[in-house]
Write a protein that holds these residues in place. Structure first.
Motif, PDB file in Angstrom:
ATOM      1  N   ASP A   1       6.624  11.726  -2.458  1.00 12.12           N
ATOM      2  CA  ASP A   1       5.488  10.809  -2.378  1.00 12.12           C
ATOM      3  C   ASP A   1       4.724  10.947  -3.692  1.00 12.12           C
ATOM      4  O   ASP A   1       4.017  11.935  -3.915  1.00 12.12           O
ATOM      5  CB  ASP A   1       4.625  11.207  -1.173  1.00 12.12           C
ATOM      6  CG  ASP A   1       3.343  10.396  -1.067  1.00 12.12           C
ATOM      7  OD1 ASP A   1       2.964   9.740  -2.062  1.00 12.12           O
ATOM      8  OD2 ASP A   1       2.703  10.427  -0.002  1.00 12.12           O
TER       9      ASP A   1
ATOM     10  N   SER B   1       0.843  -1.204   0.000  1.00 14.42           N
ATOM     11  CA  SER B   1       0.000   0.000   0.000  1.00 14.42           C
ATOM     12  C   SER B   1       0.869   1.240   0.000  1.00 14.42           C
ATOM     13  O   SER B   1       2.088   1.171   0.200  1.00 14.42           O
ATOM     14  CB  SER B   1      -0.887   0.027   1.257  1.00 14.42           C
ATOM     15  OG  SER B   1      -0.069   0.174   2.405  1.00 14.42           O
ATOM     16  N   GLY B   2       0.195   2.381  -0.158  1.00 16.47           N
ATOM     17  CA  GLY B   2       0.911   3.649  -0.149  1.00 16.47           C
ATOM     18  C   GLY B   2       1.488   3.970   1.214  1.00 16.47           C
ATOM     19  O   GLY B   2       2.634   4.407   1.335  1.00 16.47           O
ATOM     20  N   THR B   3       0.689   3.748   2.246  1.00 16.40           N
ATOM     21  CA  THR B   3       1.173   4.079   3.588  1.00 16.40           C
ATOM     22  C   THR B   3       2.406   3.245   3.938  1.00 16.40           C
ATOM     23  O   THR B   3       3.366   3.732   4.525  1.00 16.40           O
ATOM     24  CB  THR B   3       0.040   3.949   4.640  1.00 16.40           C
ATOM     25  OG1 THR B   3       0.441   4.614   5.819  1.00 16.40           O
ATOM     26  CG2 THR B   3      -0.315   2.519   4.942  1.00 16.40           C
TER      27      THR B   3
ATOM     28  N   ILE C   1       2.540   8.721  -4.791  1.00 17.28           N
ATOM     29  CA  ILE C   1       1.486   7.701  -4.717  1.00 17.28           C
ATOM     30  C   ILE C   1       0.257   8.124  -5.527  1.00 17.28           C
ATOM     31  O   ILE C   1      -0.390   7.292  -6.163  1.00 17.28           O
ATOM     32  CB  ILE C   1       1.191   7.411  -3.225  1.00 17.28           C
ATOM     33  CG1 ILE C   1       2.344   6.556  -2.692  1.00 17.28           C
ATOM     34  CG2 ILE C   1      -0.160   6.747  -3.018  1.00 17.28           C
ATOM     35  CD1 ILE C   1       2.558   6.604  -1.220  1.00 17.28           C
ATOM     36  N   GLN C   2      -0.011   9.422  -5.546  1.00 23.10           N
ATOM     37  CA  GLN C   2      -1.140   9.899  -6.355  1.00 23.10           C
ATOM     38  C   GLN C   2      -0.665  10.472  -7.697  1.00 23.10           C
ATOM     39  O   GLN C   2      -1.346  10.364  -8.708  1.00 23.10           O
ATOM     40  CB  GLN C   2      -1.909  10.961  -5.563  1.00 23.10           C
ATOM     41  CG  GLN C   2      -3.322  11.113  -6.014  1.00 23.10           C
ATOM     42  CD  GLN C   2      -4.196  11.871  -5.025  1.00 23.10           C
ATOM     43  OE1 GLN C   2      -4.870  12.800  -5.414  1.00 23.10           O
ATOM     44  NE2 GLN C   2      -4.221  11.485  -3.771  1.00 23.10           N
TER      45      GLN C   2
ATOM     46  N   LYS D   1      -1.145   3.001  -5.298  1.00 22.58           N
ATOM     47  CA  LYS D   1      -2.403   3.252  -6.013  1.00 22.58           C
ATOM     48  C   LYS D   1      -2.446   2.553  -7.377  1.00 22.58           C
ATOM     49  O   LYS D   1      -2.647   1.360  -7.440  1.00 22.58           O
ATOM     50  CB  LYS D   1      -2.645   4.754  -6.154  1.00 22.58           C
ATOM     51  CG  LYS D   1      -3.086   5.402  -4.834  1.00 22.58           C
ATOM     52  CD  LYS D   1      -3.733   6.737  -5.065  1.00 22.58           C
ATOM     53  CE  LYS D   1      -4.203   7.392  -3.781  1.00 22.58           C
ATOM     54  NZ  LYS D   1      -5.365   6.767  -3.185  1.00 22.58           N
TER      55      LYS D   1
ATOM     56  N   PHE E   1      -0.872  14.631   2.759  1.00 21.81           N
ATOM     57  CA  PHE E   1      -1.418  13.326   3.158  1.00 21.81           C
ATOM     58  C   PHE E   1      -0.410  12.259   2.748  1.00 21.81           C
ATOM     59  O   PHE E   1      -0.071  12.132   1.573  1.00 21.81           O
ATOM     60  CB  PHE E   1      -2.768  13.044   2.480  1.00 21.81           C
ATOM     61  CG  PHE E   1      -3.394  11.771   2.981  1.00 21.81           C
ATOM     62  CD1 PHE E   1      -4.202  11.779   4.108  1.00 21.81           C
ATOM     63  CD2 PHE E   1      -3.148  10.552   2.352  1.00 21.81           C
ATOM     64  CE1 PHE E   1      -4.774  10.594   4.594  1.00 21.81           C
ATOM     65  CE2 PHE E   1      -3.707   9.369   2.834  1.00 21.81           C
ATOM     66  CZ  PHE E   1      -4.522   9.392   3.955  1.00 21.81           C
ATOM     67  N   HIS E   2       0.089  11.502   3.736  1.00 24.95           N
ATOM     68  CA  HIS E   2       1.077  10.470   3.429  1.00 24.95           C
ATOM     69  C   HIS E   2       0.660   9.086   3.918  1.00 24.95           C
ATOM     70  O   HIS E   2       1.412   8.127   3.730  1.00 24.95           O
ATOM     71  CB  HIS E   2       2.441  10.843   4.016  1.00 24.95           C
ATOM     72  CG  HIS E   2       3.024  12.089   3.416  1.00 24.95           C
ATOM     73  ND1 HIS E   2       3.316  12.201   2.073  1.00 24.95           N
ATOM     74  CD2 HIS E   2       3.348  13.283   3.974  1.00 24.95           C
ATOM     75  CE1 HIS E   2       3.804  13.416   1.826  1.00 24.95           C
ATOM     76  NE2 HIS E   2       3.820  14.094   2.953  1.00 24.95           N
ATOM     77  N   GLY E   3      -0.487   8.965   4.582  1.00 28.46           N
ATOM     78  CA  GLY E   3      -0.939   7.650   5.004  1.00 28.46           C
ATOM     79  C   GLY E   3      -1.399   7.637   6.450  1.00 28.46           C
ATOM     80  O   GLY E   3      -1.446   8.683   7.113  1.00 28.46           O
TER      81      GLY E   3
ATOM     82  N   ASN F   1       5.463   4.669   2.183  1.00 32.00           N
ATOM     83  CA  ASN F   1       5.986   5.859   2.868  1.00 32.00           C
ATOM     84  C   ASN F   1       6.604   5.509   4.218  1.00 32.00           C
ATOM     85  O   ASN F   1       7.592   6.121   4.637  1.00 32.00           O
ATOM     86  CB  ASN F   1       4.873   6.892   3.057  1.00 32.00           C
ATOM     87  CG  ASN F   1       4.585   7.652   1.782  1.00 32.00           C
ATOM     88  OD1 ASN F   1       5.453   7.740   0.900  1.00 32.00           O
ATOM     89  ND2 ASN F   1       3.391   8.204   1.666  1.00 32.00           N
TER      90      ASN F   1
ATOM     91  N   GLU G   1       4.643  15.789  -1.560  1.00 37.17           N
ATOM     92  CA  GLU G   1       4.032  15.375  -2.826  1.00 37.17           C
ATOM     93  C   GLU G   1       4.384  16.453  -3.869  1.00 37.17           C
ATOM     94  O   GLU G   1       4.213  17.636  -3.575  1.00 37.17           O
ATOM     95  CB  GLU G   1       2.507  15.327  -2.690  1.00 37.17           C
ATOM     96  CG  GLU G   1       1.992  14.368  -1.627  1.00 37.17           C
ATOM     97  CD  GLU G   1       0.662  14.831  -1.034  1.00 37.17           C
ATOM     98  OE1 GLU G   1      -0.374  14.557  -1.640  1.00 37.17           O
ATOM     99  OE2 GLU G   1       0.665  15.481   0.027  1.00 37.17           O
TER     100      GLU G   1
ATOM    101  N   GLU H   1      -4.741  14.974  -1.761  1.00 40.23           N
ATOM    102  CA  GLU H   1      -5.842  15.071  -0.784  1.00 40.23           C
ATOM    103  C   GLU H   1      -5.995  16.492  -0.263  1.00 40.23           C
ATOM    104  O   GLU H   1      -7.089  16.915   0.080  1.00 40.23           O
ATOM    105  CB  GLU H   1      -5.568  14.151   0.423  1.00 40.23           C
ATOM    106  CG  GLU H   1      -5.325  12.701   0.098  1.00 40.23           C
ATOM    107  CD  GLU H   1      -6.588  11.987  -0.313  1.00 40.23           C
ATOM    108  OE1 GLU H   1      -6.507  11.202  -1.271  1.00 40.23           O
ATOM    109  OE2 GLU H   1      -7.643  12.233   0.302  1.00 40.23           O
TER     110      GLU H   1
HETATM  111  C1  LIG Z   1      -0.125  11.144  -1.689  1.00 43.23           C
HETATM  112  C2  LIG Z   1      -0.594   9.932  -0.931  1.00 43.23           C
HETATM  113  N1  LIG Z   1       0.249   9.303  -0.106  1.00 43.23           N
HETATM  114  C3  LIG Z   1      -0.116   8.201   0.570  1.00 43.23           C
HETATM  115  C4  LIG Z   1      -1.384   7.686   0.482  1.00 43.23           C
HETATM  116  C5  LIG Z   1      -1.761   6.450   1.257  1.00 43.23           C
HETATM  117  O1  LIG Z   1      -1.927   5.375   0.405  1.00 43.23           O
HETATM  118  P1  LIG Z   1      -2.760   4.076   0.870  1.00 43.23           P
HETATM  119  O2  LIG Z   1      -4.166   4.502   1.039  1.00 43.23           O
HETATM  120  O3  LIG Z   1      -2.549   3.091  -0.237  1.00 43.23           O
HETATM  121  O4  LIG Z   1      -2.152   3.618   2.142  1.00 43.23           O
HETATM  122  C6  LIG Z   1      -2.315   8.329  -0.346  1.00 43.23           C
HETATM  123  C7  LIG Z   1      -3.704   7.832  -0.433  1.00 43.23           C
HETATM  124  O5  LIG Z   1      -4.603   8.523  -0.766  1.00 43.23           O
HETATM  125  C8  LIG Z   1      -1.907   9.472  -1.067  1.00 43.23           C
HETATM  126  O6  LIG Z   1      -2.756  10.121  -1.882  1.00 43.23           O
END
Ligand SMILES: Cc1ncc(COP(=O)(O)O)c(C=O)c1O
Length: 381
Positions: free
Chosen positions: A207, A94-96, A209-210, A236, A122-124, A99, A174, A179
């Motif tokens: 980050d 997962s993203g969290t 992830i998005q 993601k 937002f990092h998780g 990170n 990011e 978010e």
């Molecule tokens: C920039 C960013 N980092 C981390 C995450 C966390 O990812 P996850 O929901 O897969 O843990 C998200 C989720 O929305 C995100 O947008």
């Protein structure tokens, strides 16, 4: 825990077809959120489905200490696609987690403890990543979190220079805040972050992830800014919706990353999905398509007389300022069969599949006009 997006009139999804989701009643919904940006190749891209099916029939799981072709291939692919020398790959779910690993690796490699993060970030939601996440709503119930975290205003280079010193393990940001409301890094900010972190021996973590895997018009958003981090995180959309996170590191981080692990790291089925996803993204030039269709949508919205409060973003990561995001989302879904996302109370967030074509963009624009235009009339009355 909320079970439905539209709790008064829940939509139950039966299956996906490209940029559409289809409900159990056979209604087709244009998925402008790509289900939290997880389906850049569209729903059920045949190449991804075939790769997953083939791998599932062969081997569902093997422990990470045994090499397996699908995982080896993904290590190689991601290593080659990582920006600059950010080519050492750690896989997770997962993203969290991606990170969390990034923060751990940064502490281990630098010997520092302090983490600098940005307001609105937002990092998780794990204890480490939540500590670098800004919104009090997410943090408060779980405090105390990590102590040594300082938040700086996103885009303010002077504040950043003051916050980072020789004790700082990482600056995490990011390239475009998602978010937090779709805020692209202002010109020069990421370059300055690179200079400051290099001077202090701090790990620069992007980050993605998005923003990653093509969404902003480049494979990684940082490439569009011409700045290479020490650690880049992805998740993601990287496996078209199957659970995968990746932490890509430069050599100096990887060499001192410290012990870290996870039972499901590099699951072969998920790796097969990611291999196919990355192939589709590169072969079909989906970043190029995202840049083109994204510009078209933004230009059309900017040229319209809709009562919107600005359009922000890059590629197919678009934020539209509106009066009431939740109301617009509900009307889009229930009256026009278009699904989008919020980013706070006043921003409509579009993160569609990168396979979105002009005709889909026109369908989206028509629905947005129908939902947002009445606000003009209401305001004029
Ligand atoms: C920039 C960013 N980092 C981390 C995450 C966390 O990812 P996850 O929901 O897969 O843990 C998200 C989720 O929305 C995100 O947008």
């Amino acid at each position: 825990m909320a079970g439905f997006v539209f709790s008064d009139k829940p939509i139950t999804i039966d299956h996906g077809e490209g940029v559409y989701l289809v409900s159990d009643r056979g209604k087709k919904y244009l998925d402008l959120g790509a289900s939290y940006a997880c389906t850049p190749t569209g729903h059920c891209h045949p190449q991804v489905v075939e790769a997953v099916t083939e791998q599932a029939e062969k081997l569902l799981y093997v422990q990470g200490s045994y090499p397996v072709a699908a995982r080896n291939e993904l290590h190689e692919k991601l290593g080659a696609l990582g920006p600059g020398d950010v080519s050492n790959v750690w896989l997770c779910n997962s993203g969290t987690e991606a990170n969390e690993a990034a923060l751990k690796f940064a502490r281990s490699a630098t010997g520092g403890t302090k983490i600098v993060a940005t307001k609105r970030a937002f990092h998780g939601r794990t204890m480490g990543t939540l500590s670098a996440t800004w919104k009090p709503k997410y943090r408060k119930p779980f405090e105390p979190l990590l102590e040594d975290v300082e938040f700086v205003t996103y885009g303010d280079s002077e504040e950043l220079a003051e916050a980072i010193d020789d004790e700082t393990a990482a600056f995490i940001a990011e390239p475009i805040q998602g978010e937090g409301g779709i805020h692209p890094a202002p010109e020069g900010y990421l370059e300055t972050a690179r200079e400051i972190t290099e001077e202090t021996g701090t790990a620069l973590i992007f980050d993605e992830i998005q923003t990653g895997v093509g969404r902003t018009g480049d494979l990684w958003a940082c490439e569009g800014y011409g700045v290479t981090p020490d650690i880049l995180t992805s998740a993601k959309g990287i496996a078209s919706g199957l659970p995968l996170g990746a932490t890509l590191c430069a050599d100096w981080i990887a060499e001192e990353a410290g012990p870290h692990g996870s039972t499901f790291s590099g699951n072969p089925v998920v790796c097969a999905a990611a291999n196919a996803t990355l192939e589709v993204i590169v072969d079909e030039d989906l970043p190029g398509q995202a840049a083109e269709i994204g510009s078209y949508i933004r230009e059309e919205l900017e040229a319209s007389d809709l009562p919107i409060r600005g359009v922000r973003g890059k590629g197919l990561m678009i934020g539209i300022g509106v009066k009431r995001a939740n109301r617009a989302l509900r009307d889009l879904a229930l009256e026009h069969q278009v699904l989008a996302l919020p980013a706070g109370r006043t921003v409509l967030r579009l993160l569609p599949p990168l396979t979105l074509e002009r005709e889909h963009a026109d369908e989206a624009l028509e629905a947005l006009h129908a939902v947002l235009a009445p606000e003009v009339e209401a305001e004029a009355e």
